[in-house]
Design a protein around this motif. Sequence first.
Motif, PDB file in Angstrom:
ATOM      1  N   LYS A   1       0.836  -1.197   0.000  1.00  0.00           N
ATOM      2  CA  LYS A   1       0.000   0.000   0.000  1.00  0.00           C
ATOM      3  C   LYS A   1       0.875   1.254   0.000  1.00  0.00           C
TER       4      LYS A   1
ATOM      5  N   ALA B   1      -0.003   3.928  -1.666  1.00  0.00           N
ATOM      6  CA  ALA B   1      -0.857   5.102  -1.892  1.00  0.00           C
ATOM      7  C   ALA B   1      -0.897   6.002  -0.655  1.00  0.00           C
TER       8      ALA B   1
ATOM      9  N   VAL C   1      -3.373   7.703   1.046  1.00  0.00           N
ATOM     10  CA  VAL C   1      -4.837   7.781   1.157  1.00  0.00           C
ATOM     11  C   VAL C   1      -5.203   8.962   2.059  1.00  0.00           C
ATOM     12  N   ALA C   2      -6.142   9.770   1.614  1.00  0.00           N
ATOM     13  CA  ALA C   2      -6.580  10.891   2.447  1.00  0.00           C
ATOM     14  C   ALA C   2      -7.243  10.357   3.709  1.00  0.00           C
ATOM     15  N   ASP C   3      -6.866  10.876   4.854  1.00  0.00           N
ATOM     16  CA  ASP C   3      -7.447  10.412   6.113  1.00  0.00           C
ATOM     17  C   ASP C   3      -8.877  10.917   6.300  1.00  0.00           C
TER      18      ASP C   3
ATOM     19  N   PRO D   1     -12.168   5.382   5.938  1.00  0.00           N
ATOM     20  CA  PRO D   1     -11.757   4.105   6.532  1.00  0.00           C
ATOM     21  C   PRO D   1     -10.265   3.881   6.307  1.00  0.00           C
ATOM     22  N   ASP D   2      -9.601   3.225   7.238  1.00  0.00           N
ATOM     23  CA  ASP D   2      -8.200   2.846   7.060  1.00  0.00           C
ATOM     24  C   ASP D   2      -8.163   1.501   6.334  1.00  0.00           C
ATOM     25  N   ILE D   3      -7.867   1.569   5.060  1.00  0.00           N
ATOM     26  CA  ILE D   3      -7.950   0.382   4.200  1.00  0.00           C
ATOM     27  C   ILE D   3      -6.956  -0.682   4.653  1.00  0.00           C
ATOM     28  N   LEU D   4      -5.745  -0.244   4.930  1.00  0.00           N
ATOM     29  CA  LEU D   4      -4.689  -1.182   5.299  1.00  0.00           C
ATOM     30  C   LEU D   4      -5.001  -1.888   6.620  1.00  0.00           C
TER      31      LEU D   4
ATOM     32  N   GLY E   1       3.112  -1.809   4.313  1.00  0.00           N
ATOM     33  CA  GLY E   1       2.614  -0.441   4.373  1.00  0.00           C
ATOM     34  C   GLY E   1       3.726   0.564   4.181  1.00  0.00           C
ATOM     35  N   PHE E   2       3.343   1.772   3.931  1.00  0.00           N
ATOM     36  CA  PHE E   2       4.279   2.890   3.843  1.00  0.00           C
ATOM     37  C   PHE E   2       3.931   3.900   4.920  1.00  0.00           C
TER      38      PHE E   2
ATOM     39  N   LYS F   1       2.607   1.676  14.030  1.00  0.00           N
ATOM     40  CA  LYS F   1       1.708   1.518  12.887  1.00  0.00           C
ATOM     41  C   LYS F   1       1.721   0.080  12.367  1.00  0.00           C
TER      42      LYS F   1
ATOM     43  N   LYS G   1      -1.656  -2.183  12.473  1.00  0.00           N
ATOM     44  CA  LYS G   1      -2.282  -2.601  11.216  1.00  0.00           C
ATOM     45  C   LYS G   1      -1.945  -4.045  10.844  1.00  0.00           C
TER      46      LYS G   1
HETATM   47  O1  C5P Z   1      -1.677   5.757   9.180  1.00  0.00           O
HETATM   48  P1  C5P Z   1      -0.948   6.199   7.951  1.00  0.00           P
HETATM   49  O2  C5P Z   1      -1.808   6.892   6.964  1.00  0.00           O
HETATM   50  O3  C5P Z   1       0.311   6.976   8.207  1.00  0.00           O
HETATM   51  O4  C5P Z   1      -0.465   4.813   7.339  1.00  0.00           O
HETATM   52  C1  C5P Z   1       0.091   4.769   6.096  1.00  0.00           C
HETATM   53  C2  C5P Z   1      -0.199   3.448   5.445  1.00  0.00           C
HETATM   54  O5  C5P Z   1      -1.578   3.104   5.597  1.00  0.00           O
HETATM   55  C3  C5P Z   1       0.039   3.508   3.964  1.00  0.00           C
HETATM   56  O6  C5P Z   1       0.514   2.248   3.552  1.00  0.00           O
HETATM   57  C4  C5P Z   1      -1.325   3.853   3.399  1.00  0.00           C
HETATM   58  O7  C5P Z   1      -1.501   3.423   2.086  1.00  0.00           O
HETATM   59  C5  C5P Z   1      -2.262   3.124   4.355  1.00  0.00           C
HETATM   60  N1  C5P Z   1      -3.564   3.792   4.558  1.00  0.00           N
HETATM   61  C6  C5P Z   1      -4.739   3.185   4.127  1.00  0.00           C
HETATM   62  N2  C5P Z   1      -5.945   3.800   4.340  1.00  0.00           N
HETATM   63  C7  C5P Z   1      -6.008   4.988   4.975  1.00  0.00           C
HETATM   64  C8  C5P Z   1      -4.830   5.618   5.425  1.00  0.00           C
HETATM   65  C9  C5P Z   1      -3.624   4.989   5.191  1.00  0.00           C
HETATM   66  O8  C5P Z   1      -4.669   2.099   3.535  1.00  0.00           O
HETATM   67  N3  C5P Z   1      -7.194   5.565   5.178  1.00  0.00           N
END
Ligand code: C5P
Length: 221
Positions: free
Chosen positions: A94, A96, A98-100, A126-129, A143-144, A158, A162
């Motif tokens: 992951k 990407a 992703v906008a929080d 939602p936090d996809i990861l 993850g990144f 993290k 996750k």
């Molecule tokens: O928590 P944070 O955003 O710093 O974590 C980064 C990692 O979580 C990335 O790999 C990013 O793609 C993933 N992520 C996600 N969904 C979100 C926020 C972050 O999959 N809503």
Amino acid sequence: GTRTDLQNKKILITAGPTREPIDPVRFISNHSSGKMGYSLAEAAVERGGEVILISGPTSLERPAGLYKYVAVETALEMREQVLKFFPWCDVVIKAAAVADYRPKNYSGRKIKKKDAEMVLELEKNPDILKELGEKKDRQVLVGFAAETNDIQKNALEKLNRKNLDLIVVNDVTVEGAGFGVDTNIVKIIHRNGTIEELPKMPKKEVANAILDRILQYLNYS
Ligand code: C5P
């Protein structure tokens, strides 16, 4: 020479920013260029992997030889596509950004300028990861983390929260690391707490270094 060490491995990679619309002409996004994720996709294809690239909007050329390319805009669209292909994968990376948060209310009409201040309400995406970490069985999850402070501590936390196998961290305040540039300086943190600090390298080499680590987890899990 041509490597084939990812042959028959199904690899899902997300890349780029997401865009969270406010109205038909405005959105919230971030500085992600998509370069790290696209470099990973190219490297994984070159090593024989079957690669699905799920990408937010970028100006990059689509890598050749992908199994599938899926264009998305919002975090919710990315989630839907990632969940759809997750059961198929051996590896998910992951990359990407992703906008929080997303605007709570989308306005179908362009919002008019007023004299007064305006407040934009946001709701959590939602936090996809994290969801993948809860669902995973055989999948290697990577993850990144783009951090600006307490880098190692935040990243390890993290990784645990996750349920990841690896987290790749870059300090976005350092020149030659992170957004927009062709190089990156990363630390790779393993779930046993091992930290590897890589030197400044082209993103393609960083990509291959990450894939080398993933291979260890694929073979010994
Ligand atoms: O928590 P944070 O955003 O710093 O974590 C980064 C990692 O979580 C990335 O790999 C990013 O793609 C993933 N992520 C996600 N969904 C979100 C926020 C972050 O999959 N809503």
